[in-house]
Structure formats: structure tokens, C-alpha cells
Design an enzyme around this catalytic site. Structure first.
Site, PDB file in Angstrom:
ATOM      1  N   GLN B 129       0.970  -1.255   0.061  1.00 41.12           N
ATOM      2  CA  GLN B 129      -0.232   0.087  -0.170  1.00 41.12           C
ATOM      3  C   GLN B 129       0.996   1.289  -0.068  1.00 41.12           C
ATOM      4  O   GLN B 129       1.697   1.388   0.830  1.00 41.12           O
ATOM      5  CB  GLN B 129      -1.042   0.099   1.255  1.00 41.12           C
ATOM      6  CG  GLN B 129      -1.867   1.096   1.201  1.00 41.12           C
ATOM      7  CD  GLN B 129      -2.136   1.669   2.752  1.00 41.12           C
ATOM      8  OE1 GLN B 129      -2.852   0.706   3.593  1.00 41.12           O
ATOM      9  NE2 GLN B 129      -1.554   2.715   3.247  1.00 41.12           N
ATOM     10  N   SER B 132       1.583   6.803   2.581  1.00 44.16           N
ATOM     11  CA  SER B 132       2.227   7.776   3.255  1.00 44.16           C
ATOM     12  C   SER B 132       3.585   8.334   2.504  1.00 44.16           C
ATOM     13  O   SER B 132       3.996   7.594   1.740  1.00 44.16           O
ATOM     14  CB  SER B 132       2.796   7.137   4.648  1.00 44.16           C
ATOM     15  OG  SER B 132       1.676   6.593   5.436  1.00 44.16           O
ATOM     16  N   SER B 164       5.446  -1.118   3.920  1.00 50.79           N
ATOM     17  CA  SER B 164       5.753  -2.292   4.188  1.00 50.79           C
ATOM     18  C   SER B 164       5.871  -3.578   3.280  1.00 50.79           C
ATOM     19  O   SER B 164       4.955  -3.445   2.336  1.00 50.79           O
ATOM     20  CB  SER B 164       4.628  -3.075   5.587  1.00 50.79           C
ATOM     21  OG  SER B 164       4.468  -2.158   6.377  1.00 50.79           O
ATOM     22  N   GLU B 247      -8.743  -1.704   6.921  1.00 46.24           N
ATOM     23  CA  GLU B 247      -7.773  -1.784   7.897  1.00 46.24           C
ATOM     24  C   GLU B 247      -8.375  -1.755   9.073  1.00 46.24           C
ATOM     25  O   GLU B 247      -7.995  -2.426  10.083  1.00 46.24           O
ATOM     26  CB  GLU B 247      -6.904  -0.386   7.805  1.00 46.24           C
ATOM     27  CG  GLU B 247      -5.834  -0.386   8.779  1.00 46.24           C
ATOM     28  CD  GLU B 247      -4.887   0.908   8.684  1.00 46.24           C
ATOM     29  OE1 GLU B 247      -5.284   1.749   8.493  1.00 46.24           O
ATOM     30  OE2 GLU B 247      -3.563   0.511   8.943  1.00 46.24           O
ATOM     31  N   GLU B 375      -2.005  10.330  18.691  1.00 44.11           N
ATOM     32  CA  GLU B 375      -2.767  11.436  18.575  1.00 44.11           C
ATOM     33  C   GLU B 375      -3.987  11.405  17.727  1.00 44.11           C
ATOM     34  O   GLU B 375      -5.164  11.822  18.274  1.00 44.11           O
ATOM     35  CB  GLU B 375      -1.947  12.753  18.380  1.00 44.11           C
ATOM     36  CG  GLU B 375      -0.790  12.927  19.643  1.00 44.11           C
ATOM     37  CD  GLU B 375       0.342  11.983  19.748  1.00 44.11           C
ATOM     38  OE1 GLU B 375       0.436  11.121  18.618  1.00 44.11           O
ATOM     39  OE2 GLU B 375       0.970  11.862  20.893  1.00 44.11           O
TER      40      GLU B 375
END
Lengths: 372, 407
Positions: B129, B132, B164, B247, B375
Site C-alpha cells: 500500500q 504515506s 511495508s 484496515e 494522537e
């Protein structure tokens, strides 16, 4: 896998929540808070008896509903949410559990119908002053020739109770004793406490007639067994209280404007409320396991009860104090309801022994299990 | 309230257990399999996945015509519980089958689905995937990898990070910026991409833990045919939400040391003439961690109960990683603490449990960030569970190209 309340239990819980919302808003708790001499709200107590909740764990042959411990857990959660000013915990989690655990069939037949009908408020008189007595240590309360003398303090609901269960010593052996609080030789005085919505008294016995509950010499072991049961039920009150605080904090955060928008949009508030939620869920899950262990009544109970009590105490305390913080200055006023939960959370945290003790108990249990 | 299987669940569990017993070795029966991604390990992983697929234990909830079993979520969980008790090769398919391929299934045409789904289920092909970026972590919609239309193709330039398995993946799903002139969420487009295409280069990231488990992926003039687009041009964010929703459905397992492992350590360590296990401060902390670990375990049981009853699980599952990642960090730090100055040593020959606590100590900071930082997870709980408002978005009405970017 069926790790949840059943549909029937959920329905009953919903009904209880609705009932308490209507019959026990914060004005009811405040009525006792502002006039501690009342000790509890007698009208609400009668109505609760009318709902049958006092008889949930009591068999039908003794006038109860015979619905078992898990159904009682469901009601306990709602009692905690409502911060109800009634001696429900003393009567149902302590007194009734002790009679169910240790009472002879005659004692059960004599006492349980009165509890179920709402005619008997029970209380649990074990402590003798500040600090913690080691199991097996000498007790100040002594029984001789069927008469009890000594002082117990603090006794929750001691000044409003009809019957007391007292841990006392007779001929060097500790036992549990039933005492008629309305009879001779018993004097109870209400003491000022952090949470006046639950009465606390010093009870002085002076040759009060006492009847043994359970075997001689089993006093400490029975007391611990009752505490394990009560810890699970109190944990459900703590779960309900945590939920109530989170709801209050959320409502306030969604309605209070500062700097041009609701304060609930600030991450400092959002994260605080998220932490309340996380602790609340950990407490709920531990309480559920406690409920299962309580109903099973097996060897898992001591560990499960300790975990439920530790998680419940942490969650409710955290939620109660951070609810005040979320309310800002308003939260520190007498008018705001935040302090009702702050008081109750501390009362519940200490009433069956502080978490520090339960943590030690939990680790000792783990060590024993690993050694076995 | 109980933990028993229903008769159907018990039958399925027995079937799963029989399959595993016939094809894998139980944990504790010999040395654990290494968690590596060398060619031999990858081959073993693929062989295991093929065996599972043939027996109907891969992608249990997917329809049979796509290579699944047509089973239920609770069956998926039961199989995972059983498989956990056996030594199996590292699951290099989790991200692909959990997130990427479901996105392909939701947005690709029939021919593409027929081409890719079955080989992914069988383990013949691995997916990664590519979301990011160095400048787009928690704010992933702020990504900068550009895709520019050129005839029937798109030309992609940019850099992804924390991917990953990129170095051994065959395909990936790639979120790109196709229009910088509109606000950031509206200018994104999703593609599937061949990881062996010219111009795609995966480089392992050297993590602070010393390991290299994740990658940077560079795209230099990579040509992607428009037929590889997933969803509409400019609708990439909606497609990405489908990926991320999957996910959230993936059932995670526990991380880090267990309270029992910490107890075993504390019994063996001497602290000034008595075992660490006798230390009151340690006992209190241990009790807290035990209670939190139990809380997570039983929260998972509540989720399973909802699945078993055919209901949608409640939001309680969202607390898992935020609790376990922090717990891993605190418990491993305590384990090092107990050894006093010896705790500095992480030589596997010297450190207790072969350095388990030290590895956890060094990995925990990453776990608190990966898959949603502490967060962001608190924001998600506050917004989606409690219904509190979203953060102030100063970027929502501004063209992406006009956003301040810092250095």
C-alpha cells in the site's frame, strides 16, 4: 462466544436506566447531600423495592426474582450511572451476598424475603478504624455468650440499617455475626463523610444479641469471599459512573463556547475524553469477566474481582476528576453535578478496600496460580 | 455470558484445528520460525498461503468465486485464534489481502478482478500500500506524488515512505495527486501499479531499532496506463477511505511482552537481597498492566460476541493499539529497569529472554506511530465514537498548490 448481557438482561437494564432517569435525577442525590441526617432517599428505596431489584439474586422461594448475579450486575451499572442515594450496595452486594454465601437455610428463609420486599436494609460492619487489618489479626469486637461488644467504624449505611453483619471474635476465633441494629445494645452515629449520599456511621455494640453466620473461625475467609463478590458489583457501579461522567463532559464540551467555538473541538479536550473512553472500556471488559466469574462462582473469582475493581476504580476516578476539569470553573461549584460523581467515585474506590490492596491481592493470586 | 462456541463455531474450529495439525507444527514444539523476508522465507510463506487457499482457510469471508470460502467474520477470527497456536511463516499477505485487494475488488473492472484476486488469495502475488509520504503522514491527503496525464498514460513522480513489504511486492495501490489546483482532498486519484515497472525503486529504511522492515519507494517518470486507475479522477480520497476502512476491520493480535513474561523475569532477578518480584512498586505497576492486558483481551471477546451474533462490532475495538503500544513501551522499560545497569546490555547472549524486552523497548516508539499515531487515534475516538467536532481545517478551501508547506 457470547460475552455480553443477554437480550433479556439488556432489556431489563434499559428499563432500569429509564426508571432511574425519571425517578433519580440529581435532585434526589442532592436531597440527601444537603440533609445528610436523612441517610438515604426512602421514597426511591421503596420504588426500587417495588421494581423487584432487591430480589434479583434471591431465589423465588425466598420472595426474590431468582435472576442471578449477571442480571444484578446490569442493574448495578445503572445504579452507578444514576449516583443513587440508597443503601443498595450495602444491602444487596454485601448483606445479601453474605447471607447467600454463609447463611443456614433457616437464616436465609428468615432474612431474604424481608430484603426482597424492601423491609430490611442490611450493612456490612468489618472495619475498626483507619488502616487495614491483616486477615487473622485480633479484633476489637468480641462475642461472649451470644452478646457482642466493641466498635465498628466506618460502617457504610450503618445508621440506617436494620440488620448488620459484623466480623467479630469469639473465643479466639473470628466469625461473622448477625445483629439486629434496631435491637438493644446497638448505637449508631452518622459521621461526616466525603459522600453523604451514602451514609457512614460509627456503630457501638454493648452486649448486643448476636447470631453467628457461617462457621466459627471462618470469619476472615468469609469476609474476603463477600468482598470478592461485592468488588465485581461495585465495579459495575463504577462503570456506570464512568459513563455518566463521560456523557456529562461530552455534553458540556459540545455546548460551551470559548474562543469562538465549542471547547469540544480542542484536542486537549478531545484527547482527555478519549482517554476517559479508553479507561471506561477497559473497566467494562474487566467487569464483564468479573460478572462471568461471579455467576460461575469458581476459582477464577478472586483474580477476576481484583481486576474488575482495579480497572473500575481507575476509570471512575479519572472520569470524575477530568469531568470537573472539562467544566472549568463551573465544575467547581456546588450547583454543578460534577462533584456528586467526584464524591461517589472516591467512596466507591475506598469502600471495599483501596486499589492498592487489591493490586497486591491480584499479584499474590497470579503468583499462586503460577506456582500451582 | 460465556465463552463457549456455538455448535457451528465448534465444528468449524475442529476443522481448522485438524487442518493446522496436519500441516503445521505447534508453537513450542521446536524453535520458532524466524521473522525475515529473505527469498527462502518468502517461498515458505507463499507455499503456506497456497495450502490455506486450497483448504478454504485463506480469505474466509470472501465469496467462493473469488477464491474465498464464503464464510463469516467469526470463522475468520476462529481460524486466526487456532493458527496463532502454530508456527507458520510470516504473513506477508496481510496488507495486500486486508486492504489493497479489497480496494481493487471494490473499484476495478471485472477483467482486472479476475486477473488479480485469485493469485493474491493463493499467495502467488504480493501487494503493498503506497499512501504515506515524507510530508504526508497523519495528514495523508497532503501527499505530493504527482500523476500527470499523457495520452492514455499517467506519468508519476514522487516518493512514498513506510511501505511495508515494498521490496518483495509484485503490485501496489498508489495514491497520487492529479490536480494541485483544487483543495487537497479533491485532487487525488488512485491507481494500481506494477512494482517491477521501470522507474519504481524500493529502498529499505534503516529504523532507529536497527531493523529494516519498511521501505521508501521512489517513482521516477513511471508510466501507468489509465486502465489501471481505481475510481474516478479526483476521487482518490474516497477510494482511500475504503482501503482504510478495511484496515479497521483487520483483527490485530497482542503486541509486546506479557505480564507473565515480566513476572518470570522479576522472579529471577535479585534486587539487593530479594527478588524483584518482592518489590512493592513493581507489583503495583504489574497489577495495572495485567488489568489493562486483561481489559484488551476481554474487549476483543466483546467484539467477537457481536460478530458471533451477526451484529456489527461496537467502537470498543478502537482502543486496542493505543493501549497496547504504550503498554509495550512501559513494560519493556520496566524490564530493563529491573536489571539495573545490566539492563543496558542487549547482547542476545546476555539479555534475558534473548533480548525480547530490549527489542520491544526499541520497537515501541514505532508502534505508537504506525497505523495511526496515539494522537490521531485519540482524535478518531473523540470524533467518530464520542461525536466531538473535527479539528479546525485551515486548508480545506485552499488550492493544494497554495498551502503553506514549511521547509
Amino acid at each position: 462466544m457470547d460475552f455480553d448481557f443477554s437480550d433479556d438482561q439488556k432489556f431489563m437494564k434499559e428499563q432500569a436506566r429509564k426508571f432511574l432517569k425519571e425517578q433519580c435525577d440529581s435532585r434526589v442525590a442532592r436531597g440527601v447531600l444537603n440533609d445528610p441526617a436523612r441517610g438515604y432517599d426512602a421514597d426511591l428505596w421503596r420504588r426500587i423495592a417495588g421494581m423487584g431489584w432487591l430480589g434479583i439474586p434471591i431465589a423465588e422461594q425466598h420472595g426474590g426474582l431468582g435472576l442471578g448475579q449477571i442480571a444484578l450486575c446490569a442493574i448495578a451499572e445503572e445504579m452507578g450511572r444514576a449516583c443513587a442515594p440508597v443503601p443498595f450496595a450495602s444491602t444487596v452486594y454485601f448483606f445479601t451476598q453474605a447471607v447467600l454465601l454463609a447463611g443456614s437455610s433457616e437464616q436465609q428463609a428468615a432474612l431474604l424475603p424481608a430484603v426482597a420486599a424492601g423491609d430490611l436494609i442490611g450493612a456490612w460492619a468489618v472495619a475498626e478504624g483507619a488502616g487495614v487489618a491483616a486477615p487473622g489479626s485480633a479484633l476489637g469486637c468480641r462475642v461472649e455468650g451470644g452478646r457482642l461488644s466493641g466498635v465498628k467504624v466506618p460502617v457504610t449505611d450503618g445508621a440506617i440499617a436494620d440488620r448488620l453483619i459484623v466480623l467479630a471474635q469469639e473465643g479466639g476465633q473470628a466469625g461473622l455475626y448477625l445483629v439486629d441494629a434496631r435491637g438493644g445494645g446497638v448505637r449508631a452515629e452518622t459521621l461526616a463523610s466525603l459522600d453523604p449520599t451514602r451514609n457512614v456511621a460509627r456503630v457501638t455494640f454493648d452486649g448486643a444479641p448476636a447470631e453467628r453466620l457461617g462457621d466459627a473461625g471462618d470469619g476472615w475467609a468469609l469476609a474476603q469471599a463477600v468482598l470478592d463478590r461485592a468488588a465485581v458489583l461495585l465495579a459495575f457501579e463504577q462503570v456506570g459512573g464512568t459513563d455518566a461522567c463521560l456523557e456529562m463532559a461530552k455534553d458540556y464540551a459540545l455546548n460551551r463556547y470559548a474562543f469562538g467555538r465549542v471547547i469540544g473541538g480542542n484536542q486537549a479536550i478531545k484527547h482527555k475524553l478519549a482517554d476517559m473512553y479508553v479507561k471506561g472500556e477497559l473497566a467494562r471488559s474487566n467487569a464483564y469477566f468479573g460478572a462471568w466469574a461471579l455467576e460461575e462462582g469458581g476459582a477464577e473469582l478472586p483474580l477476576a474481582a481484583a481486576a474488575a475493581r482495579i480497572a473500575g476504580s481507575e476509570a471512575y476516578w479519572f472520569a470524575a476528576k477530568e469531568n470537573i476539569q472539562t467544566h472549568g470553573g463551573m465544575g467547581f461549584t456546588w450547583e454543578a453535578d460534577c462533584h456528586l460523581h467526584y464524591r461517589r467515585s472516591e467512596q466507591l474506590r475506598l469502600v471495599a478496600g483501596a486499589p492498592r490492596l487489591w493490586k497486591e491481592r491480584l499479584i499474590s493470586q497470579l503468583e499462586q496460580r503460577n506456582a500451582a | 455470558m460465556d465463552f463457549k462456541d456455538s455448535p457451528e463455531e465448534a465444528a468449524f474450529r475442529a476443522e481448522a484445528r485438524a487442518f493446522l495439525a496436519a500441516n503445521a507444527r505447534p508453537k513450542g514444539d521446536g524453535a520458532p520460525l524466524a521473522v525475515r523476508s529473505d527469498p527462502a522465507t518468502l517461498e515458505a510463506a507463499k507455499a503456506w498461503q497456497r495450502k490455506k487457499a486450497e483448504a478454504g482457510f485463506a480469505c474466509i469471508t470472501w465469496p467462493k468465486e473469488l477464491g474465498g470460502r464464503g464464510g463469516t467474520p467469526i470463522q475468520q477470527v476462529i481460524y486466526a485464534q487456532e493458527e496463532e497456536q502454530f508456527e507458520t511463516p510470516p504473513n506477508v499477505f496481510a496488507i495486500g489481502l486486508g486492504m489493497c485487494v479489497p480496494t481493487v475488488m471494490a473499484f476495478a473492472d471485472t477483467a482486472t478482478k479476475q486477473r488479480f484476486v485469485a493469485p493474491a488469495v493463493r499467495g502467488d502475488e504480493i501487494w503493498c500500500q503506497l499512501f504515506s509520504e515524507p510530508a504526508a503522514g497523519s495528514d495523508v491527503a497532503g501527499l505530493r506524488t504527482r500523476a500527470v496525464r499523457d495520452g492514455d498514460d499517467w506519468v508519476v513522480n514522487g516518493q512514498k515512505v513506510w511501505t511495508s513489504g515494498a521490496h518483495f511486492s509484485d503490485f501496489g495501490i498508489l495514491l497520487t495527486r492529479t490536480n494541485p489546483d483544487v483543495p487537497k482532498h479533491k485532487g487525488l486519484t488512485m491507481f494500481w501499479v506494477d512494482m517491477k515497472a521501470p522507474g519504481v525503486e524500493a529502498r529499505p529504511i534503516h529504523q532507529m531499532s536497527g531493523d529494516r522492515e519498511f521501505n521508501e519507494v521512489y517513482f521516477t517518470d513511471v508510466r501507468i496506463p489509465d486502465s489501471q486507475r481505481l475510481g474516478e479522477v479526483g476521487a482518490g480520497w474516497q477510494v482511500a477511505l475504503v482501503t482504510l476502512m478495511n484496515e479497521r476491520l483487520a483483527v490485530g493480535t497482542g503486541y509486546g511482552p506479557t505480564p507473565e513474561e515480566l513476572m518470570a523475569l522479576a522472579r529471577a532477578l535479585d534486587l539487593g537481597g530479594r527478588p524483584a518480584m518482592a518489590d512493592q512498586a513493581f507489583r503495583e505497576k504489574l497489577a495495572d498492566w495485567y488489568v489493562a492486558a486483561q481489559g484488551l483481551k476481554f474487549t476483543k471477546f466483546r467484539t467477537l460476541t457481536a460478530l458471533s451474533r451477526g451484529q456489527t462490532p461496537g467502537p470498543e475495538a478502537s482502543i486496542g493499539k493505543i493501549v497496547s503500544a504504550n503498554q509495550m513501551q512501559e513494560m519493556s522499560a520496566m524490564a530493563l529497569d529491573l536489571a539495573d545497569q545490566y539492563g543496558i546490555l542487549n547482547d542476545p547472549a546476555e539479555a534475558p529472554f534473548g533480548g525480547l524486552f530490549h527489542r520491544n523497548f526499541m520497537f515501541a516508539p514505532g508502534l505508537r506511530i504506525a497505523g495511526g499515531t496515539d494522537e490521531i487515534l485519540r482524535n478518531i475516538i473523540a470524533e467518530r465514537v464520542l461525536g466531538l467536532p473535527g479539528d479546525v481545517r485551515v486548508d480545506k478551501d485552499i488550492a493544494f498548490k497554495d498551502l503553506p508547506t514549511g521547509r
